[in-house]
Design a protein around this motif. Structure first.
Motif, PDB file in Angstrom:
ATOM      1  N   ASP A 125     -51.301 -75.803 -75.959  1.00  0.00           N
ATOM      2  CA  ASP A 125     -51.201 -74.774 -74.931  1.00  0.00           C
ATOM      3  C   ASP A 125     -52.521 -74.518 -74.206  1.00  0.00           C
ATOM      4  N   TYR A 126     -53.545 -75.290 -74.524  1.00  0.00           N
ATOM      5  CA  TYR A 126     -54.875 -75.044 -73.980  1.00  0.00           C
ATOM      6  C   TYR A 126     -55.414 -76.319 -73.340  1.00  0.00           C
ATOM      7  N   PRO A 127     -55.210 -76.515 -72.032  1.00  0.00           N
ATOM      8  CA  PRO A 127     -55.649 -77.745 -71.373  1.00  0.00           C
ATOM      9  C   PRO A 127     -57.156 -77.771 -71.090  1.00  0.00           C
ATOM     10  N   TYR A 128     -57.705 -78.965 -71.143  1.00  0.00           N
ATOM     11  CA  TYR A 128     -59.116 -79.198 -70.841  1.00  0.00           C
ATOM     12  C   TYR A 128     -59.229 -80.234 -69.729  1.00  0.00           C
ATOM     13  N   THR A 129     -60.236 -80.063 -68.870  1.00  0.00           N
ATOM     14  CA  THR A 129     -60.548 -81.039 -67.842  1.00  0.00           C
ATOM     15  C   THR A 129     -61.727 -81.872 -68.322  1.00  0.00           C
ATOM     16  N   VAL A 130     -61.636 -83.191 -68.140  1.00  0.00           N
ATOM     17  CA  VAL A 130     -62.757 -84.079 -68.467  1.00  0.00           C
ATOM     18  C   VAL A 130     -63.794 -83.904 -67.364  1.00  0.00           C
ATOM     19  N   TYR A 131     -64.915 -83.303 -67.708  1.00  0.00           N
ATOM     20  CA  TYR A 131     -65.971 -83.062 -66.741  1.00  0.00           C
ATOM     21  C   TYR A 131     -66.874 -84.285 -66.621  1.00  0.00           C
ATOM     22  N   THR A 132     -67.264 -84.839 -67.763  1.00  0.00           N
ATOM     23  CA  THR A 132     -68.012 -86.102 -67.783  1.00  0.00           C
ATOM     24  C   THR A 132     -67.500 -86.958 -68.930  1.00  0.00           C
ATOM     25  N   ASN A 133     -67.624 -88.256 -68.772  1.00  0.00           N
ATOM     26  CA  ASN A 133     -67.279 -89.195 -69.830  1.00  0.00           C
ATOM     27  C   ASN A 133     -68.388 -90.240 -69.874  1.00  0.00           C
ATOM     28  N   ARG A 134     -69.294 -90.077 -70.800  1.00  0.00           N
ATOM     29  CA  ARG A 134     -70.402 -91.012 -70.996  1.00  0.00           C
ATOM     30  C   ARG A 134     -69.967 -92.017 -72.062  1.00  0.00           C
ATOM     31  N   LEU A 135     -69.524 -93.172 -71.595  1.00  0.00           N
ATOM     32  CA  LEU A 135     -68.987 -94.178 -72.508  1.00  0.00           C
ATOM     33  C   LEU A 135     -69.980 -94.494 -73.616  1.00  0.00           C
ATOM     34  N   ASP A 136     -69.456 -94.661 -74.803  1.00  0.00           N
ATOM     35  CA  ASP A 136     -70.236 -94.953 -76.012  1.00  0.00           C
ATOM     36  C   ASP A 136     -71.151 -93.809 -76.429  1.00  0.00           C
ATOM     37  N   ASP A 137     -70.936 -92.605 -75.866  1.00  0.00           N
ATOM     38  CA  ASP A 137     -71.751 -91.469 -76.280  1.00  0.00           C
ATOM     39  C   ASP A 137     -70.892 -90.222 -76.469  1.00  0.00           C
ATOM     40  N   HIS A 138     -70.428 -89.608 -75.366  1.00  0.00           N
ATOM     41  CA  HIS A 138     -69.676 -88.356 -75.498  1.00  0.00           C
ATOM     42  C   HIS A 138     -68.858 -88.062 -74.254  1.00  0.00           C
ATOM     43  N   LEU A 139     -67.966 -87.099 -74.417  1.00  0.00           N
ATOM     44  CA  LEU A 139     -67.248 -86.487 -73.304  1.00  0.00           C
ATOM     45  C   LEU A 139     -67.673 -85.033 -73.246  1.00  0.00           C
ATOM     46  N   PHE A 140     -67.612 -84.467 -72.052  1.00  0.00           N
ATOM     47  CA  PHE A 140     -67.801 -83.035 -71.908  1.00  0.00           C
ATOM     48  C   PHE A 140     -66.498 -82.485 -71.365  1.00  0.00           C
ATOM     49  N   LEU A 141     -65.862 -81.625 -72.144  1.00  0.00           N
ATOM     50  CA  LEU A 141     -64.567 -81.058 -71.795  1.00  0.00           C
ATOM     51  C   LEU A 141     -64.730 -79.588 -71.445  1.00  0.00           C
ATOM     52  N   VAL A 142     -64.050 -79.177 -70.371  1.00  0.00           N
ATOM     53  CA  VAL A 142     -64.103 -77.794 -69.907  1.00  0.00           C
ATOM     54  C   VAL A 142     -62.685 -77.253 -69.896  1.00  0.00           C
ATOM     55  N   ALA A 143     -62.496 -76.092 -70.520  1.00  0.00           N
ATOM     56  CA  ALA A 143     -61.176 -75.465 -70.548  1.00  0.00           C
ATOM     57  C   ALA A 143     -60.743 -75.155 -69.118  1.00  0.00           C
ATOM     58  N   LYS A 144     -59.531 -75.547 -68.798  1.00  0.00           N
ATOM     59  CA  LYS A 144     -59.015 -75.390 -67.435  1.00  0.00           C
ATOM     60  C   LYS A 144     -58.937 -73.926 -67.012  1.00  0.00           C
ATOM     61  N   ASN A 145     -58.614 -73.040 -67.919  1.00  0.00           N
ATOM     62  CA  ASN A 145     -58.418 -71.628 -67.584  1.00  0.00           C
ATOM     63  C   ASN A 145     -59.590 -70.725 -67.959  1.00  0.00           C
ATOM     64  N   ASP A 146     -60.618 -71.288 -68.604  1.00  0.00           N
ATOM     65  CA  ASP A 146     -61.763 -70.477 -69.031  1.00  0.00           C
ATOM     66  C   ASP A 146     -62.968 -71.390 -69.222  1.00  0.00           C
ATOM     67  N   GLU A 147     -63.783 -71.528 -68.177  1.00  0.00           N
ATOM     68  CA  GLU A 147     -64.902 -72.475 -68.211  1.00  0.00           C
ATOM     69  C   GLU A 147     -65.925 -72.170 -69.301  1.00  0.00           C
ATOM     70  N   SER A 148     -65.900 -70.963 -69.865  1.00  0.00           N
ATOM     71  CA  SER A 148     -66.826 -70.649 -70.950  1.00  0.00           C
ATOM     72  C   SER A 148     -66.436 -71.372 -72.241  1.00  0.00           C
ATOM     73  N   LYS A 149     -65.219 -71.862 -72.280  1.00  0.00           N
ATOM     74  CA  LYS A 149     -64.735 -72.604 -73.455  1.00  0.00           C
ATOM     75  C   LYS A 149     -64.867 -74.098 -73.166  1.00  0.00           C
ATOM     76  N   SER A 150     -66.081 -74.583 -73.262  1.00  0.00           N
ATOM     77  CA  SER A 150     -66.353 -75.990 -73.011  1.00  0.00           C
ATOM     78  C   SER A 150     -67.127 -76.559 -74.197  1.00  0.00           C
ATOM     79  N   PHE A 151     -67.050 -77.882 -74.364  1.00  0.00           N
ATOM     80  CA  PHE A 151     -67.762 -78.492 -75.480  1.00  0.00           C
ATOM     81  C   PHE A 151     -67.937 -79.990 -75.259  1.00  0.00           C
ATOM     82  N   HIS A 152     -68.901 -80.542 -75.980  1.00  0.00           N
ATOM     83  CA  HIS A 152     -69.110 -81.985 -76.013  1.00  0.00           C
ATOM     84  C   HIS A 152     -68.309 -82.541 -77.184  1.00  0.00           C
TER      85      HIS A 152
END
Length: 72
Positions: free
Chosen positions: A27-54
């Motif tokens: 029930d909690y969608p995330y947008t892929v903000y960055t995708n650094r291949l072989d390292d990490h993704l940075f995901l940002v919650a679609k409805n609350d940008e404060s809920k983001s993480f690597h």
């Protein structure tokens, strides 16, 4: 069950702007903000940008990090 290697390949195929839901919280969608291949993704919650993480590729856990693409 999906393997860690398969899940990393699945994440590697994501593009910036893709919208996903993690299978442990569909029930909690995330947008892929960055995708650094072989390292990490940075995901940002679609409805609350404060809920983001690597999400680091070497720390992906198939028991909790599987996902579905839901849009762009």
């Amino acid at each position: 069950m999906i393997t860690q290697e398969s899940l990393v390949k699945k994440y590697s195929a994501l593009n910036e702007g893709d919208v996903i839901v993690l299978m442990d919280n569909v029930d909690y969608p995330y947008t892929v903000y960055t995708n650094r291949l072989d390292d990490h993704l940075f995901l940002v919650a679609k409805n609350d940008e404060s809920k983001s993480f690597h999400l680091f590729y070497d720390e992906i856990d198939p028991s909790q990090d599987d996902f579905q693409i839901t849009g762009k």
